[in-house]
Scaffold this motif. Structure first.
Motif, mmCIF file in Angstrom:
data_model
loop_
_atom_site.group_PDB
_atom_site.id
_atom_site.type_symbol
_atom_site.label_atom_id
_atom_site.label_comp_id
_atom_site.label_asym_id
_atom_site.label_seq_id
_atom_site.Cartn_x
_atom_site.Cartn_y
_atom_site.Cartn_z
ATOM 1 N N GLU A 1 0.804 -1.217 0.000
ATOM 2 C CA GLU A 1 0.000 0.000 0.000
ATOM 3 C C GLU A 1 0.840 1.273 0.000
ATOM 4 O O GLU A 1 0.288 2.371 -0.075
ATOM 5 N N GLN A 2 2.158 1.123 0.070
ATOM 6 C CA GLN A 2 3.018 2.307 0.009
ATOM 7 C C GLN A 2 4.381 1.919 -0.546
ATOM 8 O O GLN A 2 4.917 0.858 -0.232
ATOM 9 N N ILE A 3 4.925 2.781 -1.406
ATOM 10 C CA ILE A 3 6.251 2.578 -1.984
ATOM 11 C C ILE A 3 7.034 3.871 -1.809
ATOM 12 O O ILE A 3 6.563 4.940 -2.200
ATOM 13 N N ASN A 4 8.210 3.769 -1.204
ATOM 14 C CA ASN A 4 9.089 4.927 -1.039
ATOM 15 C C ASN A 4 10.357 4.697 -1.851
ATOM 16 O O ASN A 4 11.065 3.711 -1.627
ATOM 17 N N ILE A 5 10.615 5.607 -2.778
ATOM 18 C CA ILE A 5 11.774 5.485 -3.660
ATOM 19 C C ILE A 5 12.719 6.645 -3.389
ATOM 20 O O ILE A 5 12.339 7.809 -3.505
ATOM 21 N N ASN A 6 13.947 6.317 -3.004
ATOM 22 C CA ASN A 6 14.990 7.327 -2.840
ATOM 23 C C ASN A 6 16.040 7.045 -3.902
ATOM 24 O O ASN A 6 16.794 6.077 -3.797
ATOM 25 N N LYS B 1 5.791 -1.179 1.618
ATOM 26 C CA LYS B 1 5.111 -1.311 2.905
ATOM 27 C C LYS B 1 3.746 -1.953 2.726
ATOM 28 O O LYS B 1 2.974 -1.579 1.840
ATOM 29 N N ALA B 2 3.469 -2.937 3.575
ATOM 30 C CA ALA B 2 2.154 -3.575 3.624
ATOM 31 C C ALA B 2 1.792 -3.739 5.090
ATOM 32 O O ALA B 2 2.457 -4.491 5.813
ATOM 33 N N GLY B 3 0.783 -3.019 5.542
ATOM 34 C CA GLY B 3 0.435 -3.057 6.954
ATOM 35 C C GLY B 3 1.579 -2.527 7.799
ATOM 36 O O GLY B 3 2.099 -1.437 7.555
ATOM 37 N N ASN B 4 2.009 -3.322 8.784
ATOM 38 C CA ASN B 4 3.103 -2.906 9.669
ATOM 39 C C ASN B 4 4.466 -3.396 9.198
ATOM 40 O O ASN B 4 5.473 -3.182 9.878
#
Length: 416
Positions: free
Chosen positions: A146-151, A232-235
Protein backbone atom coordinates in the motif's frame (compact mmCIF):
# COMPACT_ATOMS: atom_id res chain seq x y z
CA UNK A 1 -15.56 -38.54 -39.39
CA UNK A 2 -14.03 -36.16 -36.87
CA UNK A 3 -10.83 -37.20 -35.09
CA UNK A 4 -11.27 -38.13 -31.45
CA UNK A 5 -9.53 -36.18 -28.71
CA UNK A 6 -6.69 -38.14 -27.09
CA UNK A 7 -4.51 -37.58 -24.04
CA UNK A 8 -0.93 -36.72 -24.97
CA UNK A 9 0.64 -38.42 -21.98
CA UNK A 10 -0.53 -41.89 -21.01
CA UNK A 11 2.46 -43.09 -18.99
CA UNK A 12 1.15 -44.48 -15.71
CA UNK A 13 4.35 -43.75 -13.81
CA UNK A 14 5.07 -40.52 -11.98
CA UNK A 15 7.12 -37.95 -13.88
CA UNK A 16 10.48 -37.44 -12.17
CA UNK A 17 12.40 -35.30 -14.68
CA UNK A 18 11.44 -32.41 -16.93
CA UNK A 19 13.50 -30.38 -19.39
CA UNK A 20 12.33 -27.13 -20.96
CA UNK A 21 14.29 -26.26 -24.10
CA UNK A 22 13.90 -22.70 -25.37
CA UNK A 23 16.91 -20.51 -26.14
CA UNK A 24 18.65 -22.53 -23.42
CA UNK A 25 18.03 -25.79 -21.62
CA UNK A 26 16.59 -25.99 -18.10
CA UNK A 27 16.19 -29.33 -16.32
CA UNK A 28 14.31 -30.21 -13.14
CA UNK A 29 14.78 -33.56 -11.39
CA UNK A 30 12.93 -35.15 -8.51
CA UNK A 31 15.25 -36.57 -5.88
CA UNK A 32 13.98 -38.03 -2.60
CA UNK A 33 10.52 -36.55 -3.18
CA UNK A 34 11.91 -33.06 -3.78
CA UNK A 35 12.37 -31.26 -7.09
CA UNK A 36 15.81 -29.78 -7.70
CA UNK A 37 17.84 -28.24 -10.52
CA UNK A 38 21.54 -27.93 -11.23
CA UNK A 39 20.89 -25.13 -13.74
CA UNK A 40 20.43 -22.46 -11.06
CA UNK A 41 21.70 -21.62 -7.59
CA UNK A 42 18.11 -20.97 -6.47
CA UNK A 43 15.87 -23.58 -4.89
CA UNK A 44 12.93 -24.93 -6.88
CA UNK A 45 9.43 -23.78 -5.97
CA UNK A 46 7.78 -27.13 -5.24
CA UNK A 47 4.26 -25.80 -5.60
CA UNK A 48 4.93 -24.33 -9.05
CA UNK A 49 6.42 -27.54 -10.45
CA UNK A 50 3.53 -29.60 -9.05
CA UNK A 51 1.00 -27.30 -10.71
CA UNK A 52 2.98 -27.34 -13.97
CA UNK A 53 2.99 -31.14 -14.10
CA UNK A 54 -0.74 -31.23 -13.49
CA UNK A 55 -1.15 -28.93 -16.48
CA UNK A 56 1.11 -30.98 -18.76
CA UNK A 57 -0.44 -34.34 -17.83
CA UNK A 58 -3.88 -32.90 -18.58
CA UNK A 59 -2.95 -32.07 -22.18
CA UNK A 60 -5.17 -33.54 -24.85
CA UNK A 61 -5.57 -32.86 -28.53
CA UNK A 62 -6.94 -34.01 -31.85
CA UNK A 63 -4.62 -35.70 -34.35
CA UNK A 64 -4.07 -33.78 -37.57
CA UNK A 65 -2.21 -34.61 -40.76
CA UNK A 66 -0.01 -31.63 -41.68
CA UNK A 67 3.56 -31.01 -42.76
CA UNK A 68 5.80 -29.90 -39.89
CA UNK A 69 7.34 -27.12 -41.96
CA UNK A 70 3.89 -25.63 -42.58
CA UNK A 71 3.01 -25.23 -38.88
CA UNK A 72 6.28 -24.17 -37.25
CA UNK A 73 7.33 -27.64 -36.10
CA UNK A 74 10.40 -28.08 -38.29
CA UNK A 75 12.35 -25.61 -36.12
CA UNK A 76 10.23 -25.26 -32.96
CA UNK A 77 11.07 -22.58 -30.41
CA UNK A 78 9.90 -24.63 -27.41
CA UNK A 79 10.51 -28.28 -26.54
CA UNK A 80 9.43 -30.22 -23.44
CA UNK A 81 11.00 -33.52 -22.41
CA UNK A 82 9.48 -35.60 -19.62
CA UNK A 83 11.00 -38.71 -18.08
CA UNK A 84 9.63 -41.33 -15.73
CA UNK A 85 11.84 -43.83 -13.89
CA UNK A 86 14.75 -42.72 -16.06
CA UNK A 87 12.91 -43.48 -19.29
CA UNK A 88 11.48 -41.03 -21.78
CA UNK A 89 7.78 -40.52 -21.14
CA UNK A 90 7.03 -37.72 -23.57
CA UNK A 91 8.80 -35.27 -25.87
CA UNK A 92 6.69 -32.40 -27.13
CA UNK A 93 7.53 -29.55 -29.49
CA UNK A 94 5.26 -26.54 -29.82
CA UNK A 95 4.61 -24.92 -33.17
CA UNK A 96 2.37 -22.16 -34.51
CA UNK A 97 -1.08 -21.05 -33.50
CA UNK A 98 -3.93 -21.87 -35.84
CA UNK A 99 -5.24 -19.02 -37.97
CA UNK A 100 -8.12 -18.40 -35.57
CA UNK A 101 -5.61 -18.21 -32.65
CA UNK A 102 -7.49 -20.83 -30.60
CA UNK A 103 -5.16 -23.87 -30.85
CA UNK A 104 -1.49 -24.78 -31.09
CA UNK A 105 0.12 -27.32 -33.38
CA UNK A 106 1.95 -29.69 -31.05
CA UNK A 107 4.14 -32.62 -32.07
CA UNK A 108 4.53 -35.69 -29.91
CA UNK A 109 7.97 -36.76 -31.09
CA UNK A 110 7.86 -39.88 -28.94
CA UNK A 111 4.91 -41.26 -30.89
CA UNK A 112 5.54 -39.28 -34.10
CA UNK A 113 2.15 -37.60 -34.16
CA UNK A 114 0.91 -34.00 -34.51
CA UNK A 115 -2.07 -32.68 -32.56
CA UNK A 116 -4.21 -29.58 -32.31
CA UNK A 117 -4.23 -28.57 -28.64
CA UNK A 118 -6.41 -25.86 -27.13
CA UNK A 119 -4.47 -22.65 -26.58
CA UNK A 120 -5.83 -22.31 -23.04
CA UNK A 121 -4.34 -25.70 -22.11
CA UNK A 122 -0.92 -24.92 -23.57
CA UNK A 123 -0.65 -21.48 -21.99
CA UNK A 124 -1.47 -22.77 -18.51
CA UNK A 125 1.99 -24.32 -18.42
CA UNK A 126 4.88 -21.99 -17.39
CA UNK A 127 7.70 -22.14 -19.97
CA UNK A 128 9.97 -19.53 -18.38
CA UNK A 129 12.61 -21.25 -16.18
CA UNK A 130 12.48 -18.31 -13.76
CA UNK A 131 8.90 -19.29 -12.91
CA UNK A 132 10.14 -22.45 -11.18
CA UNK A 133 12.70 -20.81 -8.91
CA UNK A 134 12.41 -19.38 -5.42
CA UNK A 135 14.12 -16.15 -6.43
CA UNK A 136 11.48 -13.63 -5.43
CA UNK A 137 13.05 -10.65 -3.68
CA UNK A 138 10.06 -9.64 -1.57
CA UNK A 139 8.05 -11.78 0.81
CA UNK A 140 5.22 -9.23 0.67
CA UNK A 141 2.32 -10.09 -1.61
CA UNK A 142 2.11 -7.54 -4.42
CA UNK A 143 -1.61 -6.98 -3.94
CA UNK A 144 -1.07 -6.18 -0.25
CA UNK A 145 1.48 -3.41 -0.80
CA UNK A 146 0.00 0.00 0.00
CA UNK A 147 3.02 2.31 0.01
CA UNK A 148 6.25 2.58 -1.98
CA UNK A 149 9.09 4.93 -1.04
CA UNK A 150 11.77 5.48 -3.66
CA UNK A 151 14.99 7.33 -2.84
CA UNK A 152 16.96 7.59 -6.07
CA UNK A 153 19.69 9.89 -4.79
CA UNK A 154 18.08 12.95 -6.37
CA UNK A 155 14.66 13.01 -4.77
CA UNK A 156 12.50 10.95 -2.43
CA UNK A 157 9.19 9.81 -3.87
CA UNK A 158 6.31 8.45 -1.82
CA UNK A 159 3.56 6.57 -3.61
CA UNK A 160 0.52 5.49 -1.63
CA UNK A 161 -2.73 3.63 -2.13
CA UNK A 162 -3.97 5.09 1.17
CA UNK A 163 -4.26 8.87 0.69
CA UNK A 164 -5.99 10.93 3.42
CA UNK A 165 -9.15 11.29 1.33
CA UNK A 166 -12.66 9.94 1.44
CA UNK A 167 -13.49 7.14 -0.98
CA UNK A 168 -15.53 9.59 -3.03
CA UNK A 169 -12.53 11.89 -3.51
CA UNK A 170 -10.48 9.07 -5.02
CA UNK A 171 -13.18 7.83 -7.38
CA UNK A 172 -11.70 9.63 -10.40
CA UNK A 173 -8.29 8.00 -9.89
CA UNK A 174 -7.66 5.34 -12.53
CA UNK A 175 -4.82 3.62 -10.65
CA UNK A 176 -6.00 4.18 -7.08
CA UNK A 177 -2.46 5.34 -6.25
CA UNK A 178 -1.32 8.85 -5.33
CA UNK A 179 2.06 10.57 -5.20
CA UNK A 180 2.86 12.46 -1.99
CA UNK A 181 6.58 13.20 -1.47
CA UNK A 182 8.37 15.21 -2.76
CA UNK A 183 5.16 17.27 -2.67
CA UNK A 184 3.18 18.43 0.34
CA UNK A 185 -0.16 17.38 -1.09
CA UNK A 186 -1.44 14.12 -2.58
CA UNK A 187 -1.93 13.90 -6.34
CA UNK A 188 -3.09 11.24 -8.77
CA UNK A 189 -0.40 9.14 -10.40
CA UNK A 190 0.11 8.81 -14.15
CA UNK A 191 -1.58 5.64 -15.37
CA UNK A 192 1.21 4.31 -17.61
CA UNK A 193 3.97 4.88 -15.07
CA UNK A 194 2.07 3.55 -12.05
CA UNK A 195 0.81 0.52 -13.97
CA UNK A 196 4.40 -0.27 -14.94
CA UNK A 197 5.50 -0.07 -11.31
CA UNK A 198 2.68 -2.33 -10.11
CA UNK A 199 3.59 -4.80 -12.84
CA UNK A 200 7.25 -4.53 -11.83
CA UNK A 201 6.50 -5.51 -8.22
CA UNK A 202 5.32 -8.92 -9.39
CA UNK A 203 8.50 -9.30 -11.46
CA UNK A 204 10.97 -8.44 -8.69
CA UNK A 205 13.31 -11.41 -8.86
CA UNK A 206 16.99 -12.04 -8.28
CA UNK A 207 18.80 -12.81 -11.52
CA UNK A 208 21.72 -14.35 -9.60
CA UNK A 209 22.74 -14.92 -5.99
CA UNK A 210 26.22 -13.38 -5.70
CA UNK A 211 27.24 -13.87 -2.07
CA UNK A 212 25.28 -15.14 0.94
CA UNK A 213 27.42 -13.60 3.68
CA UNK A 214 29.54 -10.83 2.14
CA UNK A 215 32.33 -9.28 4.18
CA UNK A 216 32.88 -6.32 1.87
CA UNK A 217 29.75 -4.50 0.73
CA UNK A 218 31.83 -1.63 -0.62
CA UNK A 219 32.87 -3.56 -3.73
CA UNK A 220 29.20 -3.94 -4.65
CA UNK A 221 28.38 -0.29 -3.96
CA UNK A 222 26.12 -1.36 -1.10
CA UNK A 223 28.00 -0.02 1.92
CA UNK A 224 26.46 3.44 1.63
CA UNK A 225 24.02 3.44 -1.27
CA UNK A 226 21.78 6.38 -2.12
CA UNK A 227 19.26 4.31 -4.11
CA UNK A 228 16.64 2.44 -2.08
CA UNK A 229 13.12 1.19 -2.75
CA UNK A 230 10.92 0.46 0.28
CA UNK A 231 7.64 -1.46 0.08
CA UNK A 232 5.11 -1.31 2.90
CA UNK A 233 2.15 -3.57 3.62
CA UNK A 234 0.44 -3.06 6.95
CA UNK A 235 3.10 -2.91 9.67
CA UNK A 236 5.77 -4.63 7.58
CA UNK A 237 8.31 -2.86 5.37
CA UNK A 238 10.89 -4.46 3.07
CA UNK A 239 13.62 -2.27 1.57
CA UNK A 240 15.81 -3.08 -1.44
CA UNK A 241 19.19 -1.34 -1.54
CA UNK A 242 20.65 -0.84 -5.02
CA UNK A 243 24.41 -0.75 -5.57
CA UNK A 244 26.82 -0.66 -8.52
CA UNK A 245 26.15 -1.87 -12.06
CA UNK A 246 26.89 -5.57 -12.54
CA UNK A 247 27.43 -7.66 -15.66
CA UNK A 248 24.82 -8.56 -18.28
CA UNK A 249 22.45 -5.65 -17.69
CA UNK A 250 22.07 -6.03 -13.93
CA UNK A 251 22.74 -4.14 -10.70
CA UNK A 252 24.01 -5.45 -7.37
CA UNK A 253 21.37 -5.28 -4.66
CA UNK A 254 20.39 -6.58 -1.23
CA UNK A 255 17.55 -6.39 1.24
CA UNK A 256 18.25 -3.91 4.03
CA UNK A 257 17.70 -6.47 6.80
CA UNK A 258 19.38 -9.49 5.16
CA UNK A 259 23.05 -10.15 4.31
CA UNK A 260 22.82 -11.79 0.87
CA UNK A 261 23.95 -9.83 -2.19
CA UNK A 262 22.18 -10.61 -5.45
CA UNK A 263 21.67 -9.02 -8.85
CA UNK A 264 18.52 -7.46 -10.26
CA UNK A 265 17.71 -6.66 -13.87
CA UNK A 266 18.36 -3.06 -14.96
CA UNK A 267 15.18 -2.85 -17.06
CA UNK A 268 13.16 -3.77 -13.98
CA UNK A 269 14.88 -1.08 -11.93
CA UNK A 270 14.10 1.48 -14.62
CA UNK A 271 10.41 1.11 -13.74
CA UNK A 272 11.22 2.57 -10.31
CA UNK A 273 13.47 5.34 -11.63
CA UNK A 274 10.96 7.84 -13.00
CA UNK A 275 11.24 11.39 -11.59
CA UNK A 276 8.31 12.66 -9.51
CA UNK A 277 7.17 14.95 -12.32
CA UNK A 278 6.56 11.96 -14.57
CA UNK A 279 4.79 10.02 -11.82
CA UNK A 280 2.20 12.80 -11.39
CA UNK A 281 -0.62 12.74 -13.95
CA UNK A 282 -0.51 16.55 -13.93
CA UNK A 283 -3.99 17.23 -12.55
CA UNK A 284 -4.39 19.29 -9.40
CA UNK A 285 -7.65 17.90 -8.01
CA UNK A 286 -9.81 15.66 -10.14
CA UNK A 287 -13.19 14.85 -8.60
CA UNK A 288 -15.82 12.62 -10.18
CA UNK A 289 -18.84 14.69 -11.16
CA UNK A 290 -21.30 12.12 -9.82
CA UNK A 291 -19.96 12.69 -6.28
CA UNK A 292 -20.73 16.43 -6.22
CA UNK A 293 -23.72 18.26 -4.74
CA UNK A 294 -22.56 21.76 -5.57
CA UNK A 295 -19.82 23.65 -7.38
CA UNK A 296 -19.08 27.29 -6.53
CA UNK A 297 -16.48 29.33 -8.41
CA UNK A 298 -15.73 32.88 -7.26
CA UNK A 299 -13.58 35.55 -8.88
CA UNK A 300 -13.04 39.07 -7.55
CA UNK A 301 -16.26 40.23 -9.22
CA UNK A 302 -18.26 37.13 -10.26
CA UNK A 303 -19.76 34.06 -8.60
CA UNK A 304 -20.88 30.91 -10.40
CA UNK A 305 -22.98 28.47 -8.36
CA UNK A 306 -24.12 25.17 -9.83
CA UNK A 307 -26.42 22.93 -7.79
CA UNK A 308 -26.14 19.27 -8.70
CA UNK A 309 -28.53 16.40 -8.00
CA UNK A 310 -28.32 12.73 -8.95
CA UNK A 311 -30.86 9.96 -9.34
CA UNK A 312 -30.59 6.26 -10.18
CA UNK A 313 -33.25 4.49 -12.23
CA UNK A 314 -34.45 0.92 -11.74
CA UNK A 315 -31.56 -0.38 -13.84
CA UNK A 316 -29.03 1.35 -11.59
CA UNK A 317 -28.10 3.98 -14.17
CA UNK A 318 -27.41 7.43 -12.76
CA UNK A 319 -28.72 10.64 -14.25
CA UNK A 320 -27.67 14.09 -13.06
CA UNK A 321 -29.33 17.49 -13.09
CA UNK A 322 -27.41 20.78 -13.12
CA UNK A 323 -29.00 24.08 -12.11
CA UNK A 324 -27.60 27.63 -12.13
CA UNK A 325 -29.71 30.60 -10.98
CA UNK A 326 -32.82 28.37 -10.92
CA UNK A 327 -32.26 27.46 -14.57
CA UNK A 328 -31.47 23.94 -15.71
CA UNK A 329 -28.23 23.58 -17.65
CA UNK A 330 -27.85 21.28 -20.62
CA UNK A 331 -26.05 18.11 -19.48
CA UNK A 332 -23.46 18.06 -22.27
CA UNK A 333 -22.78 21.80 -21.99
CA UNK A 334 -22.11 21.62 -18.26
CA UNK A 335 -19.93 18.52 -18.50
CA UNK A 336 -17.76 20.28 -21.07
CA UNK A 337 -17.46 23.32 -18.80
CA UNK A 338 -16.69 21.10 -15.81
CA UNK A 339 -13.73 19.63 -17.66
CA UNK A 340 -12.22 23.13 -17.61
CA UNK A 341 -12.65 23.26 -13.83
CA UNK A 342 -11.56 19.75 -12.89
CA UNK A 343 -8.91 19.59 -15.60
CA UNK A 344 -6.59 22.29 -14.24
CA UNK A 345 -3.03 21.01 -14.68
CA UNK A 346 0.28 21.83 -13.03
CA UNK A 347 2.57 24.10 -15.05
CA UNK A 348 5.47 24.19 -12.60
CA UNK A 349 6.32 24.34 -8.91
CA UNK A 350 5.66 27.13 -6.42
CA UNK A 351 9.11 28.51 -5.63
CA UNK A 352 8.20 31.76 -3.89
CA UNK A 353 5.70 32.49 -1.08
CA UNK A 354 2.36 33.94 -2.13
CA UNK A 355 0.86 37.11 -0.68
CA UNK A 356 -2.58 38.65 -0.37
CA UNK A 357 -6.02 37.16 -0.87
CA UNK A 358 -6.93 34.54 -3.48
CA UNK A 359 -8.03 35.88 -6.86
CA UNK A 360 -10.19 32.84 -7.60
CA UNK A 361 -11.71 30.17 -5.34
CA UNK A 362 -13.29 26.88 -6.34
CA UNK A 363 -15.40 25.04 -3.79
CA UNK A 364 -16.69 21.50 -4.23
CA UNK A 365 -19.38 20.04 -1.98
CA UNK A 366 -18.75 16.29 -2.09
CA UNK A 367 -21.43 13.78 -1.08
CA UNK A 368 -19.69 11.21 1.13
CA UNK A 369 -20.84 8.06 2.90
CA UNK A 370 -23.53 8.31 5.54
CA UNK A 371 -25.33 11.17 3.76
CA UNK A 372 -22.56 13.48 4.90
CA UNK A 373 -20.96 16.27 2.91
CA UNK A 374 -17.33 17.35 2.66
CA UNK A 375 -16.07 20.63 1.26
CA UNK A 376 -12.94 20.76 -0.87
CA UNK A 377 -11.59 24.27 -1.37
CA UNK A 378 -9.17 25.38 -4.06
CA UNK A 379 -7.59 28.84 -3.91
CA UNK A 380 -5.64 30.58 -6.66
CA UNK A 381 -3.24 33.39 -5.78
CA UNK A 382 -1.48 35.85 -8.05
CA UNK A 383 2.03 34.50 -8.71
CA UNK A 384 3.49 36.07 -11.85
CA UNK A 385 2.29 37.45 -15.17
CA UNK A 386 1.55 34.00 -16.59
CA UNK A 387 0.63 31.87 -13.57
CA UNK A 388 -1.47 31.50 -10.45
CA UNK A 389 -0.26 29.58 -7.41
CA UNK A 390 -2.87 26.94 -6.60
CA UNK A 391 -3.67 25.59 -3.13
CA UNK A 392 -5.95 22.65 -2.29
CA UNK A 393 -7.38 22.81 1.23
CA UNK A 394 -4.51 25.08 2.24
CA UNK A 395 -1.73 22.98 0.70
CA UNK A 396 0.11 24.26 -2.36
CA UNK A 397 2.80 22.77 -4.59
CA UNK A 398 2.10 23.94 -8.12
CA UNK A 399 1.35 26.89 -10.35
CA UNK A 400 -1.22 26.79 -13.15
CA UNK A 401 -1.42 28.84 -16.32
CA UNK A 402 -3.58 31.96 -16.20
CA UNK A 403 -4.91 31.32 -19.69
CA UNK A 404 -6.35 28.00 -18.45
CA UNK A 405 -8.27 29.90 -15.78
CA UNK A 406 -9.43 32.45 -18.36
CA UNK A 407 -10.80 29.60 -20.48
CA UNK A 408 -12.50 28.12 -17.40
CA UNK A 409 -14.24 31.41 -16.55
CA UNK A 410 -15.32 31.87 -20.16
CA UNK A 411 -16.87 28.38 -20.15
CA UNK A 412 -18.73 29.13 -16.90
CA UNK A 413 -20.06 32.44 -18.22
CA UNK A 414 -21.52 30.59 -21.18
CA UNK A 415 -23.72 28.60 -18.77
CA UNK A 416 -25.67 31.67 -17.62
Amino acid sequence: MKAATVKLITNDHEIDEMTIQTSQSFTLKKEQQKWMTSDSEFAVDQEVITTALQAITALEGKPIDVEKKDVGLDFPKIMLKLKSLGKEALELTIGDLTKDKTKYYVEDRTNQAIYLVERSLMETFPYNPQSYLENAILSLAADRIEQININNGTETIELTAKPPFTEEETKASVTGWFIHAPYQGYYQTAYTKMSAILYGIDQLQMTALIEKNPTDLEKYGLADTDFTIAFKAGNKTETIKIGNPAAEGNYYAKLADKPSVFTINTELLNLFSYPAKQMHDGYIKMLALDTLNQLVVKTTDETFTVDISHRRNNEGEMTSKFVMNDNAINDKTFREAYQRVAGLKAAGLIKEPVKGEPKITIQYDVQVAGHQEKQVKIELFAYNDAHYAIYVDGVGDFVVRKDELDQMITALRALK
